[in-house]
Enzyme design. Structure first.
Site, PDB file in Angstrom:
ATOM      1  N   ASP A 193      42.656  48.583  49.575  1.00  0.00           N
ATOM      2  CA  ASP A 193      43.886  48.879  50.293  1.00  0.00           C
ATOM      3  C   ASP A 193      44.019  50.391  50.395  1.00  0.00           C
ATOM      4  O   ASP A 193      43.970  51.096  49.376  1.00  0.00           O
ATOM      5  CB  ASP A 193      45.094  48.294  49.555  1.00  0.00           C
ATOM      6  CG  ASP A 193      46.412  48.627  50.238  1.00  0.00           C
ATOM      7  OD1 ASP A 193      46.634  48.121  51.352  1.00  0.00           O
ATOM      8  OD2 ASP A 193      47.196  49.406  49.658  1.00  0.00           O
ATOM      9  N   GLU A 277      40.922  47.187  55.526  1.00  0.00           N
ATOM     10  CA  GLU A 277      41.835  46.950  56.642  1.00  0.00           C
ATOM     11  C   GLU A 277      41.288  47.590  57.919  1.00  0.00           C
ATOM     12  O   GLU A 277      40.768  48.711  57.885  1.00  0.00           O
ATOM     13  CB  GLU A 277      43.205  47.549  56.326  1.00  0.00           C
ATOM     14  CG  GLU A 277      43.846  47.028  55.065  1.00  0.00           C
ATOM     15  CD  GLU A 277      44.953  47.940  54.579  1.00  0.00           C
ATOM     16  OE1 GLU A 277      46.132  47.586  54.783  1.00  0.00           O
ATOM     17  OE2 GLU A 277      44.634  49.000  54.027  1.00  0.00           O
ATOM     18  N   CYS A 344      52.412  37.153  49.040  1.00  0.00           N
ATOM     19  CA  CYS A 344      52.108  36.948  47.626  1.00  0.00           C
ATOM     20  C   CYS A 344      50.660  36.484  47.463  1.00  0.00           C
ATOM     21  O   CYS A 344      50.226  35.524  48.113  1.00  0.00           O
ATOM     22  CB  CYS A 344      53.066  35.919  47.015  1.00  0.00           C
ATOM     23  SG  CYS A 344      52.737  35.572  45.272  1.00  0.00           S
ATOM     24  N   CYS A 363      57.282  38.503  44.022  1.00  0.00           N
ATOM     25  CA  CYS A 363      57.444  37.390  44.956  1.00  0.00           C
ATOM     26  C   CYS A 363      58.793  36.699  44.721  1.00  0.00           C
ATOM     27  O   CYS A 363      59.139  36.333  43.584  1.00  0.00           O
ATOM     28  CB  CYS A 363      56.300  36.398  44.770  1.00  0.00           C
ATOM     29  SG  CYS A 363      56.392  34.972  45.879  1.00  0.00           S
ATOM     30  N   ASP A 373      49.882  47.645  45.778  1.00  0.00           N
ATOM     31  CA  ASP A 373      48.583  47.932  46.393  1.00  0.00           C
ATOM     32  C   ASP A 373      47.507  46.975  45.905  1.00  0.00           C
ATOM     33  O   ASP A 373      46.639  46.556  46.683  1.00  0.00           O
ATOM     34  CB  ASP A 373      48.174  49.378  46.095  1.00  0.00           C
ATOM     35  CG  ASP A 373      49.079  50.392  46.775  1.00  0.00           C
ATOM     36  OD1 ASP A 373      49.758  50.001  47.743  1.00  0.00           O
ATOM     37  OD2 ASP A 373      49.108  51.560  46.355  1.00  0.00           O
TER      38      ASP A 373
END
Length: 394
Positions: A193, A277, A344, A363, A373
């Site tokens: 991330d 990503e 989550c 969550c 992260d």
């Protein structure tokens, strides 16, 4: 594989003057070719192509033997191709409905590279192979220039370019058939991330720090830019101030590159499969100022976030990671980042309220708590492995 190798040049004073003259003549040629295209279309509606301008090079060189005639014909063709590429990109943007960005004339500080498209045609890498300790590159009109070669060149040299950065000169070699250097298998996989607090956070909790090089230099850079703004245009003091600002930016760029190389090497050494990503950084750092009729909100905060993202150098890091992964025989997978930061990793519940703060994730459905992260990196890894499994099944 194709790879680039960049080395510092050590020209003599006479060679440095010749390199500067070469760069200036190529800049003049670029601007003259651009003016030719603009005038021909404005006056007669005629579109001038690369082939037309390349055919006129012979006459230009014959009329100016002590100027344009000094340099390599192929390097001048490469400059004309550079202009042609700018026009093709312009028309592609027009057809795509984006901001056109018509090709611009190059000022003295906006043309810093000359390229020779073939080793042996107006240039020669390692022009004195019998020398026991020093490497030279021969450039037509300049001579044999000493190269600070700090590592071995692999593959076959295809193109040679000379680049000026401030008061320094560099030679950039583009090489084909560079052999891969596969690393031993580790059987480990990781999702990463990208962030501002940490440059990279892995799905197993590892982190690569974000040194914030530009933020550390912001004070000196602000002083240098303030000093530049006070100088009279065309003066020697202004040129010195410009050099100082450019040197500070160049140092930040080198620091950012160095850190990106080290962080990427650590990842490809540790993991066989890396999922990241597929970021649209240009969209993420777009200004929030809006228009006069519809002004944006939180403009200062968005501007600060944009500055932090650009200072982290996500795009540079991902590019270097892709090159190192290819060379090391690692698998790199890009996934859509939508929803990864607020989903989550335990139950799959997706809600904005799950992201309590920048660093905390809790969550609201199952109560799972983790670093935000790390939670996002786990989601990225799962998405990447699902894509990989689907591709293998297909």
């Amino acid at each position: 594989m194709r790879r680039s190798f960049r080395f510092l040049l050590r020209p003599t004073a006479r060679q440095a003057a010749a390199l500067a003259a070469c760069l200036e003549d190529h800049r003049t040629l670029y601007n003259a070719a651009l003016e030719h295209r603009r005038t021909a279309y404005a006056k007669a509606g005629v579109s001038v192509r690369y082939g037309d301008q390349s055919a006129e090079l012979k006459h230009i060189r014959a009329d100016d033997p002590d100027g344009q005639g000094r340099w390599s014909f192929s390097s001048q063709q490469a400059t004309l191709r550079r202009l042609d590429k700018a026009f093709r990109a312009f028309f592609d943007r027009v057809r795509a409905g984006r901001a056109p960005g018509f090709p611009r004339f190059k000022g003295r500080g906006r043309f810093g590279t000359v390229e020779w498209p073939k080793d042996g045609d107006g240039c020669r890498w390692d022009s004195q192979p019998g020398h026991p300790t020093v490497t030279y590159v021969r450039l037509q009109g300049v001579g044999h220039v000493r190269v600070h070669r700090h590592r071995a060149v692999k593959g076959r040299v295809k193109t040679i370019a000379v680049k000026r950065e401030g008061s320094r000169w560099f030679v950039v070699l583009s090489c084909d058939d560079v052999p891969a250097e596969p690393l031993p298998a580790t059987s480990a996989v990781a999702g990463i991330d990208m962030g501002v607090a940490s440059l990279v956070t892995t799905s197993d909790g590892g982190r690569a720090a974000n040194p914030r090089h530009q933020a550390a230099t912001a004070g000196r850079l602000a002083d240098a830019q303030r000093d530049l703004a006070r100088r009279k245009r065309g003066s020697k003091r202004r040129r010195k101030a410009v050099t100082r600002v450019a040197a500070l930016h160049a140092k930040v760029r080198r620091q950012r590159l160095d850190h990106a190389h080290k962080a990427a090497l650590a990842l490809v050494t540790a993991y066989d499969v890396i999922v990241h990503e597929d970021l649209r950084i240009a969209n993420m750092t777009r200004s929030a100022s809006g228009t006069t009729e519809a002004p944006g909100r939180n403009v200062a905060a968005k501007s600060g976030l944009n500055r932090s993202i650009l200072d982290a150098g996500w795009g540079v890091f991902l590019t270097i990671l892709a090159h190192k992964a290819e060379s090391a025989g690692r698998e790199l997978i890009a996934v859509n980042p939508a929803g990864t930061s607020r989903t989550c990793a335990r139950c799959g519940h997706n809600a904005r309220e799950n992201r309590v703060t920048q660093a905390a994730f809790a969550c609201t459905a199952c109560g799972h708590a983790a670093h935000a992260d790390v939670n996002a990196a786990v989601n990225i890894l799962r998405a990447g492995l699902a894509l990989r499994q689907a591709a293998q099944a297909a």
